[in-house]
Motif scaffolding. Structure first.
Motif, short mmCIF file in Angstrom:
data_model
loop_
_atom_site.label_atom_id
_atom_site.label_comp_id
_atom_site.label_asym_id
_atom_site.label_seq_id
_atom_site.Cartn_x
_atom_site.Cartn_y
_atom_site.Cartn_z
N LEU A 1 0.81 -1.21 0.00
CA LEU A 1 0.00 0.00 0.00
C LEU A 1 0.85 1.26 0.00
O LEU A 1 0.55 2.24 -0.68
CB LEU A 1 -0.94 0.00 1.19
CG LEU A 1 -2.13 -0.95 1.11
CD1 LEU A 1 -2.92 -0.94 2.40
CD2 LEU A 1 -3.01 -0.60 -0.07
N SER A 2 1.93 1.27 0.75
CA SER A 2 2.79 2.46 0.78
C SER A 2 3.51 2.63 -0.56
O SER A 2 3.66 3.75 -1.04
CB SER A 2 3.78 2.38 1.93
OG SER A 2 4.66 1.28 1.75
N ALA B 1 2.33 1.66 -3.46
CA ALA B 1 1.31 2.13 -4.40
C ALA B 1 1.04 3.63 -4.20
O ALA B 1 0.84 4.36 -5.17
CB ALA B 1 0.02 1.34 -4.21
N GLY B 2 1.05 4.08 -2.98
CA GLY B 2 0.86 5.51 -2.70
C GLY B 2 1.98 6.35 -3.25
O GLY B 2 1.76 7.43 -3.80
N LEU B 3 3.20 5.88 -3.14
CA LEU B 3 4.34 6.61 -3.67
C LEU B 3 4.31 6.66 -5.20
O LEU B 3 4.59 7.70 -5.80
CB LEU B 3 5.65 5.96 -3.21
CG LEU B 3 5.99 6.15 -1.73
CD1 LEU B 3 7.21 5.32 -1.37
CD2 LEU B 3 6.23 7.61 -1.43
N ALA C 1 1.65 6.45 -7.10
CA ALA C 1 0.53 7.29 -7.52
C ALA C 1 0.87 8.77 -7.36
O ALA C 1 0.41 9.60 -8.14
CB ALA C 1 -0.71 6.95 -6.71
N ALA C 2 1.68 9.12 -6.39
CA ALA C 2 2.01 10.53 -6.14
C ALA C 2 3.09 11.05 -7.07
O ALA C 2 3.21 12.26 -7.24
CB ALA C 2 2.45 10.69 -4.69
N CYS C 3 3.84 10.18 -7.72
CA CYS C 3 4.98 10.68 -8.52
C CYS C 3 4.52 11.33 -9.82
O CYS C 3 5.29 12.02 -10.46
CB CYS C 3 5.98 9.57 -8.80
SG CYS C 3 5.41 8.37 -10.01
#
Length: 79
Positions: free
Chosen positions: A8-9, A11-13, A15-17
Motif C-alpha cells: 500500500l505504501s 502504491a501511494g508513492l 501514484a504521487a509521482c
C-alpha cells in the motif's frame, strides 16, 4: 500484514509521482510550431487548456418521471 502495508505504501508513492513536476516535452522533442498568423508558440499550459466548445456544460434537464415519446416521422425501419 507487513507485506500489505508495504504494498500500500509503495502504491501511494507511485501514484504521487505523477504530479511531481509540470509537464514538459520529452528530450529531443519540442512543442508544436506556432499557429498560422501567431507571433509566438503557445506554452504547454495553453495547449492543455480546453475551449468552451470542446467541453460544453451540460444543459439537458433530467427527466423526473417517464413520459410518452412523441411520434418521430424519421424513425423508419431499415430497407
Amino acid at each position: 500484514m507487513m507485506r500489505r502495508l508495504a504494498v500500500l505504501s509503495l502504491a501511494g508513492l507511485v501514484a504521487a509521482c505523477g504530479t511531481a513536476a509540470p509537464l514538459t516535452p520529452p528530450e529531443g522533442a519540442s512543442l508544436p510550431t506556432a499557429p498560422y498568423g501567431a507571433s509566438e508558440k503557445p506554452s504547454a499550459e495553453e495547449l492543455l487548456r480546453r475551449e468552451a466548445l470542446a467541453a460544453p456544460e451540460r444543459s439537458v434537464e433530467l427527466r423526473r418521471r417517464s413520459e410518452e415519446r412523441q411520434d418521430d416521422p424519421f424513425d423508419l425501419p431499415p430497407e
